[in-house]
Design a protein around this motif. Sequence first.
Motif, PDB file in Angstrom:
ATOM      1  N   SER A   1     -17.130  78.063  40.476  1.00 20.43           N
ATOM      2  CA  SER A   1     -16.634  78.664  39.229  1.00 20.43           C
ATOM      3  C   SER A   1     -17.518  79.326  39.157  1.00 20.43           C
ATOM      4  CB  SER A   1     -16.785  76.803  39.007  1.00 20.43           C
ATOM      5  OG  SER A   1     -18.616  76.522  38.530  1.00 20.43           O
TER       6      SER A   1
ATOM      7  N   VAL B   1     -14.983  82.632  39.601  1.00 22.15           N
ATOM      8  CA  VAL B   1     -14.367  82.948  38.891  1.00 22.15           C
ATOM      9  C   VAL B   1     -14.793  83.270  37.649  1.00 22.15           C
ATOM     10  CG1 VAL B   1     -12.732  82.101  37.359  1.00 22.15           C
ATOM     11  CG2 VAL B   1     -12.715  80.872  39.462  1.00 22.15           C
ATOM     12  N   ALA B   2     -15.498  82.365  36.794  1.00 18.52           N
ATOM     13  CA  ALA B   2     -16.717  83.078  35.504  1.00 18.52           C
ATOM     14  C   ALA B   2     -16.636  84.511  35.592  1.00 18.52           C
ATOM     15  CB  ALA B   2     -17.406  82.371  34.980  1.00 18.52           C
TER      16      ALA B   2
ATOM     17  N   SER C   1     -13.644  87.318  35.305  1.00 17.59           N
ATOM     18  CA  SER C   1     -13.627  86.816  33.483  1.00 17.59           C
ATOM     19  C   SER C   1     -14.309  88.289  32.765  1.00 17.59           C
ATOM     20  CB  SER C   1     -12.851  85.071  33.265  1.00 17.59           C
ATOM     21  OG  SER C   1     -12.886  85.506  31.804  1.00 17.59           O
TER      22      SER C   1
ATOM     23  N   THR D   1     -13.174  76.006  42.340  1.00 16.47           N
ATOM     24  CA  THR D   1     -12.385  77.383  41.627  1.00 16.47           C
ATOM     25  C   THR D   1     -11.775  77.162  41.049  1.00 16.47           C
ATOM     26  OG1 THR D   1     -13.317  78.933  43.871  1.00 16.47           O
ATOM     27  CG2 THR D   1     -11.377  79.178  42.787  1.00 16.47           C
TER      28      THR D   1
ATOM     29  N   ALA E   1     -12.741  75.890  37.594  1.00  8.70           N
ATOM     30  CA  ALA E   1     -12.548  76.542  36.742  1.00  8.70           C
ATOM     31  C   ALA E   1     -11.538  78.293  36.381  1.00  8.70           C
ATOM     32  CB  ALA E   1     -13.701  77.878  37.125  1.00  8.70           C
TER      33      ALA E   1
ATOM     34  N   VAL F   1     -10.060  76.642  32.568  1.00  9.48           N
ATOM     35  CA  VAL F   1     -11.359  77.036  31.764  1.00  9.48           C
ATOM     36  C   VAL F   1     -11.494  78.186  31.020  1.00  9.48           C
ATOM     37  CG1 VAL F   1     -13.813  76.082  31.325  1.00  9.48           C
ATOM     38  CG2 VAL F   1     -12.450  74.106  32.533  1.00  9.48           C
ATOM     39  N   VAL F   2     -11.249  78.879  32.088  1.00  8.68           N
ATOM     40  CA  VAL F   2     -11.538  80.290  31.937  1.00  8.68           C
ATOM     41  C   VAL F   2     -10.504  81.049  31.136  1.00  8.68           C
ATOM     42  CG1 VAL F   2     -11.593  82.628  32.479  1.00  8.68           C
ATOM     43  CG2 VAL F   2     -13.244  81.103  33.614  1.00  8.68           C
TER      44      VAL F   2
ATOM     45  N   ALA G   1     -14.783  83.513  29.724  1.00  8.44           N
ATOM     46  CA  ALA G   1     -15.680  83.409  30.301  1.00  8.44           C
ATOM     47  C   ALA G   1     -17.040  82.485  30.245  1.00  8.44           C
ATOM     48  CB  ALA G   1     -16.591  85.284  30.841  1.00  8.44           C
TER      49      ALA G   1
ATOM     50  N   TRP H   1     -16.804  79.466  28.249  1.00  7.59           N
ATOM     51  CA  TRP H   1     -16.651  78.021  28.663  1.00  7.59           C
ATOM     52  C   TRP H   1     -16.652  78.167  30.127  1.00  7.59           C
ATOM     53  CZ3 TRP H   1     -18.360  74.250  26.162  1.00  7.59           C
ATOM     54  CH2 TRP H   1     -18.530  74.656  24.689  1.00  7.59           C
ATOM     55  N   GLY H   2     -15.712  79.522  31.245  1.00  9.69           N
ATOM     56  CA  GLY H   2     -16.096  78.882  32.525  1.00  9.69           C
ATOM     57  C   GLY H   2     -17.750  79.101  32.961  1.00  9.69           C
TER      58      GLY H   2
END
Length: 419
Positions: A229, A232-233, A236, A351, A354, A357-358, A363, A365-366
Motif C-alpha cells: 500500500s 501506491v500512496a 500519489s 496495492t 490502496a 483509498v487513494v 495520498a 488516507w493512502g
Amino acid sequence: MTGAYVEILRARHAARLLVGTLVGRLPNAVASLAIMLFVRAEGGSYSLAGGLAAVYGVANAVGQPLLGRLVDLYGQPRVQLPAAVASALAMAGFAFVGIGTLPLAYAAVVASGLLAPPLEGGLRALWASVLHKEGQVHTAYALDAVAQEVMFTVGPLLLTLCTALWSAQAALLVLNAVGVLGALSVVVSAPSRAWRSAPREAHWLGALRSAGLVALLAAFLFVGMAMGSIVVAAASYADDNGGDAVYGWLMAGLGLGALVGGTVYGARQWGGDPARRLRVLVGLLAVCYLPLMLMPSVVAMTLLAVLAGVFLAPCIACAFVLVDRHAPRGTVTEAFSWLVTTFTVGASVGTGLAGPVVEAGGALWGFAVPGAAGAVSLLVLLGTGRVLAAPARGAVVAASSENDPNRAVEPRFSSGDRA
C-alpha cells in the motif's frame, strides 16, 4: 558493527551461497517490471502489462511452497536447478512469442512464475550447515534481509540498463540466463549437494500443520499489505509534488531505511524471546508509517520514508528465526517459502486496497493504510502470543549437520531461545 557480518562472509561457502542465491533470484525480483517494459515495447497496453505481471505474481506465490516441499523431499539440486532452467525457458518463450498470441503469452508467464526456484527458502535452510555457531545463523538471517534490499534496488537498475543498451526482449533473456547461472552456483556447492532435510511426518498440510507458523504467516500477511500500500500512496504523493523523480526518492528512502535498520539489528546478538521482540518491532514499524500522513516537503518526506523503512528488515530477520523454530520437522524449506508467498500475497492485496483509498481520499488516507495494516499485524501477534511463545528452557535440541533443528513435530528452537 561490521565484524559480525565479516565473520559470516569469511565462513567457507557462505559468500558463494549468498551471492549465488541473490543472482539466482534476480529474474524473479524484477519479473513484474521486466514484463511491463516488454509488453509496452511490444505496443501492448498498461492493462495487459499489469494483467500479465499479476498472473506471474499469483503463479509464483503458488509455486514457491510447492517447490519448497519438493526440495525438502528430494534435496536441492534435483529441484532447484531444473526449476530454474524451466522457468527461464518459459520466460524466453514469452520473449519470443510476444503478445501476438495472448493464450501462449499468459501460459508462458504462468509457467515461469510457477517454476521459479525457491532459492530464498533454500538459502535459509543451508545456513545452519554452513555456520556452526548458533548466533551466526541469526546474524545471517539479518544479512539475508539486508541483501534483499540491495537486490531489489540493484535489480531494476540492471534491468533498465539492459533495456537501454539492447532491448526489453534482450533484457528478459539475459537476466533469466544470469539467474540460471546463479542457481547453478548454489546447487553445485558442497553444502547444497550434502543437505538433506530431516525425516518428516506425512501430512497433506506440510509445514502449515504448525499453529505457530500459521500465526506468523497471518501477521506477515498484513506486513506485506503495508509494503504494497505504501507504494501506491507514495506514487500519489509524487504526482502532486514533482512526479517520477520524487517517487524514486521516496522508494530509495524506504530501501535505505531498511538497509540501515537491518544492518544495525544484525550486528548484535539478541537475548530473550524472539516472539516478544517481533511484537515490539512490528509495533515500531506501524508507528513509523504514521508520520508519512503529515506529507511535508519533498526533502522532509524522503527523511520520513527512511524512518518508515528502518524496522522492516529487522522484522523480517526476526520472523526468519521464528520460522526456524516453528517449522515442523522436515519442512524447513517449505516453511520459509510460505513466508515468501504470504508476504507477496499481502503486498498484492495492499496495492489493490490502496488504489481505491487513494482515489477516494488522496495520498493522506493512502498513507494511513500501511499504518493500519501494521497495527493489525501487531494485534495478530498479540492474539497469538501463547502459540508463538518460546518453548521451555530445557527443550533445546543439540545441533546437528541437518538443517532442520526441530527434531520433532512439536515446535523447537535450536539456539536456546536466542535470536
